[in-house]
Design a protein around this motif. Sequence first.
Motif, short mmCIF file in Angstrom:
data_model
loop_
_atom_site.label_atom_id
_atom_site.label_comp_id
_atom_site.label_asym_id
_atom_site.label_seq_id
_atom_site.Cartn_x
_atom_site.Cartn_y
_atom_site.Cartn_z
N ARG A 491 0.77 -1.18 0.00
CA ARG A 491 0.07 0.10 0.05
C ARG A 491 0.83 1.24 0.08
NH1 ARG A 491 -4.55 1.20 -1.76
NH2 ARG A 491 -5.70 -0.56 -0.87
N GLU A 492 1.95 1.30 0.83
CA GLU A 492 2.98 2.59 1.09
C GLU A 492 3.51 2.70 -0.39
OE1 GLU A 492 6.72 4.22 3.49
OE2 GLU A 492 5.23 2.35 4.39
N PHE A 493 3.90 1.36 -1.04
CA PHE A 493 4.54 1.47 -2.46
C PHE A 493 3.78 2.13 -3.53
CE2 PHE A 493 7.50 -0.60 -5.54
CZ PHE A 493 8.47 0.60 -5.94
N VAL A 494 2.39 1.53 -3.46
CA VAL A 494 1.25 2.05 -4.56
C VAL A 494 1.26 3.50 -4.40
CG1 VAL A 494 -1.12 1.65 -4.79
CG2 VAL A 494 0.37 -0.21 -4.85
N ASN A 495 0.98 4.00 -3.18
CA ASN A 495 0.62 5.22 -2.79
C ASN A 495 1.85 6.30 -3.20
OD1 ASN A 495 -1.80 4.69 -1.69
ND2 ASN A 495 -0.99 4.85 0.59
N PHE A 496 2.88 5.60 -3.07
CA PHE A 496 4.07 6.41 -3.64
C PHE A 496 4.19 6.51 -4.93
CE2 PHE A 496 8.71 6.43 -4.99
CZ PHE A 496 9.14 7.62 -4.05
N ILE A 497 3.96 5.50 -5.69
CA ILE A 497 3.99 5.42 -7.12
C ILE A 497 2.89 6.53 -7.81
CG2 ILE A 497 3.60 4.00 -9.19
CD1 ILE A 497 5.04 1.92 -7.88
N GLY A 498 1.69 6.48 -7.11
CA GLY A 498 0.66 7.22 -7.53
C GLY A 498 0.88 8.78 -7.44
N LYS A 499 1.76 9.02 -6.24
CA LYS A 499 2.08 10.56 -6.13
C LYS A 499 2.89 10.92 -7.15
CE LYS A 499 3.88 13.61 -2.56
NZ LYS A 499 4.36 13.57 -1.15
N ASN A 500 3.94 10.07 -7.26
CA ASN A 500 5.41 10.52 -8.29
C ASN A 500 5.03 10.14 -9.80
OD1 ASN A 500 7.45 11.32 -6.20
ND2 ASN A 500 6.57 9.74 -5.30
N ALA A 504 0.38 6.94 -14.30
CA ALA A 504 0.34 5.65 -14.62
C ALA A 504 -0.97 4.72 -13.97
CB ALA A 504 1.54 4.84 -13.60
N LYS A 505 -1.36 3.93 -14.60
CA LYS A 505 -2.56 3.11 -14.08
C LYS A 505 -2.18 1.97 -13.12
CE LYS A 505 -6.62 0.60 -15.45
NZ LYS A 505 -7.38 -0.22 -16.55
N ILE A 506 -2.74 2.19 -11.94
CA ILE A 506 -2.01 1.16 -11.12
C ILE A 506 -3.42 0.23 -10.57
CG2 ILE A 506 -1.45 0.70 -8.42
CD1 ILE A 506 -0.12 3.41 -8.43
N ASN A 507 -3.16 -1.17 -11.06
CA ASN A 507 -4.15 -2.05 -10.64
C ASN A 507 -3.99 -2.64 -9.15
OD1 ASN A 507 -5.64 -2.42 -13.16
ND2 ASN A 507 -3.64 -2.70 -13.82
N PHE A 523 0.62 -5.86 -7.16
CA PHE A 523 -0.15 -4.93 -7.90
C PHE A 523 0.40 -4.83 -9.24
CE2 PHE A 523 3.29 -2.57 -6.23
CZ PHE A 523 3.82 -1.70 -7.16
N SER A 524 -0.30 -4.55 -10.27
CA SER A 524 0.09 -4.31 -11.62
C SER A 524 0.29 -2.93 -11.98
CB SER A 524 -0.83 -5.14 -12.43
OG SER A 524 -1.88 -4.77 -12.56
N LEU A 525 0.98 -2.59 -13.01
CA LEU A 525 1.22 -1.17 -13.34
C LEU A 525 1.33 -0.80 -14.76
CD1 LEU A 525 2.41 1.54 -11.86
CD2 LEU A 525 4.66 0.53 -12.20
N ASP A 526 0.24 -0.28 -15.15
CA ASP A 526 0.22 0.05 -16.60
C ASP A 526 1.13 1.67 -16.87
OD1 ASP A 526 -0.69 -1.39 -18.66
OD2 ASP A 526 -2.91 -0.94 -18.17
N LEU A 527 2.33 1.42 -17.27
CA LEU A 527 3.10 2.68 -17.25
C LEU A 527 2.49 3.89 -18.48
CD1 LEU A 527 6.58 1.08 -17.00
CD2 LEU A 527 5.42 2.64 -15.19
N PRO A 528 2.73 5.24 -18.03
CA PRO A 528 2.27 6.03 -19.18
C PRO A 528 3.18 6.05 -20.42
CG PRO A 528 3.73 7.21 -17.24
CD PRO A 528 3.36 5.94 -16.94
#
Length: 618
Positions: A491-500, A504-507, A523-528
Amino acid sequence: MKENKMLIYIKDVLGNMPADWLNLTTHRLDIYNEQLAKTEFLEQFETLFNTNNSQLSALHQLPTAYDYVRLGHPLSCVLEWAVAKLNHIKPEQVIGFSSKTMPILAILRNNLLANKNTQILYNGELPKCFDAEVIKQVYGYKFTLRKIENLSAISSPENFQHANSTILISQQDNITYFNLNPNIDFFINTHQHFGSILVVNGKQNNHYIPNIQHVRRRETIAMTPANCLSALKRLTHPSSQNKLAHYKTNKAIVLDAIATISGSKTKALVASSGLSIQYAIMMGLIDNALEKHKGKTIKFIVPPNCYGGTNDQARRVATCNKLVEIVDLPVDGDNNMVESLDTVLNQIAIEDAVPFIIAEIPTNPRVEVPNLKQLKAVLSAKRKTSKGTLAINPVFILDQTFCPNVQFLGEGKIFSTLKTISYASGSKFASGGLCTAGYCVGNKKTEIIMDKIELHLKLCDNEATDTQMKILAKQLPTMNQRIIDAYKNTREFVNFIGKNLPNAKINFVSQELAKQGFTPSVFSLDLPTKGDTAEEKEAHKRALNHKLIRLMISKIPNQSKHCVSYGQLKGCYWTIPATSTQGTTKEGDKDYIARVALSPDMDLERHKKVFLDFVDSI
């Protein structure tokens, strides 16, 4: 003389081998070439043998053999190589199994599809788990059985008059010794504790090898690393004895832990792998349907983009039985699992077929959870056939490997009133990545079905081994806490990616779902991406996936790994499902996204820093 040299070398290898050879369940993708998996490993191993190099550093550099230990691993390859050397044949002709019956079933499956007659000769006793009538009636395999008093009898011409293919089964303590005879196509040596070793005899039978290996990959597993090590030690030290774990004690601990975790008080079953338990579930359901609904079509409803092993195995089962069909169930992205399932079940009801549903919650790799109340309503709805009679109720087979801590089945839980079976892959959270063993449990509505599943689990000799049960007994009691701790990191890593990297689309699961108990650590990550056409955008995104993964692994090599798994005790694992877990999935259903799995024990701040380097680079 050559045999002595080989045995001395193996003894040295066993003394120096990397710890991963015994303990790793998933392959190192950084040194893995799927097309050359076993051949590449053995070619380089042979070079080390020829130069008498058994140093740890040299063994550590050998490329990955096969993939999961289901299909094969370094110790299974070394054992098969040694058997080949002793019997003057090629290593690819030797295939080791954890099961004593699955090599027989693998040959019978091939011959069923090729419309060949099979004769099974056996010296001594057949494996106790081999039930000829069930194999003929449920699996549809055709064969004749004949006991021979001694091996010289296999030279008699009358033994081979009506068979296109002949198998000889021998139960013996020396599992590595074969008295090869040109009249026999397949030799199977079985061992009470280790499993079995199959020799494919003669060039005319080489075309069987890939098909037999595929059975080993999808419906069972290779001989386990622990048992391969024991077999190799017995080969180099004939007096060596296999020290058995306290199986009954460990099994009691495991079953008690599963009852606590699942909330279900019905009998749980523990298998050699997640796919082993899934195979027992499928065959048990088919067996039950053949009895209860004679002549009716059996429909397995399966998401087309789910884990490749699930997808592939289901279709392989259907290939062998004219009454079994696969129905696709779109569940991810723009597709709603509940709506898709309602549509599919309505159609199956009209056809008066038997519906069995295999689904992952959360889904893989998009980590989506359907509306459970709506799902329950769809599963419990009363439907009518085209003739106006009541349709057959579905059985829901729930793969909850991502979140095995969620209680679906216990008294008063969401699926307690529906025929539901839950299962999980043991190489993930259950063992912390230390073994492949998987398990399943049902609710009170499925007690009769569970008996059938147990019958087929035992028939296939796919129950968890002593060592696997020992590992699960140690790891399962701490699983729920590990899941909580790993989720916090995720959860902490997902929130960090979402902020920075907000584009990116995070599943990943929502906070609301997490409060309901869905706390995966993947989690899975759809990069921009960018580009003028859809093709250019897709190509750019795929390149970014690889760039991110390479950066993470190169910068944090002691923690970030190329790996298709999750639920491990330490580190962070990266993969692209389309090129790993969805390997056998149809191309149009594959997901070319990055999938990330975190553990409870990792340097999260270091991973954040390296991720920022990636963001700066794009």
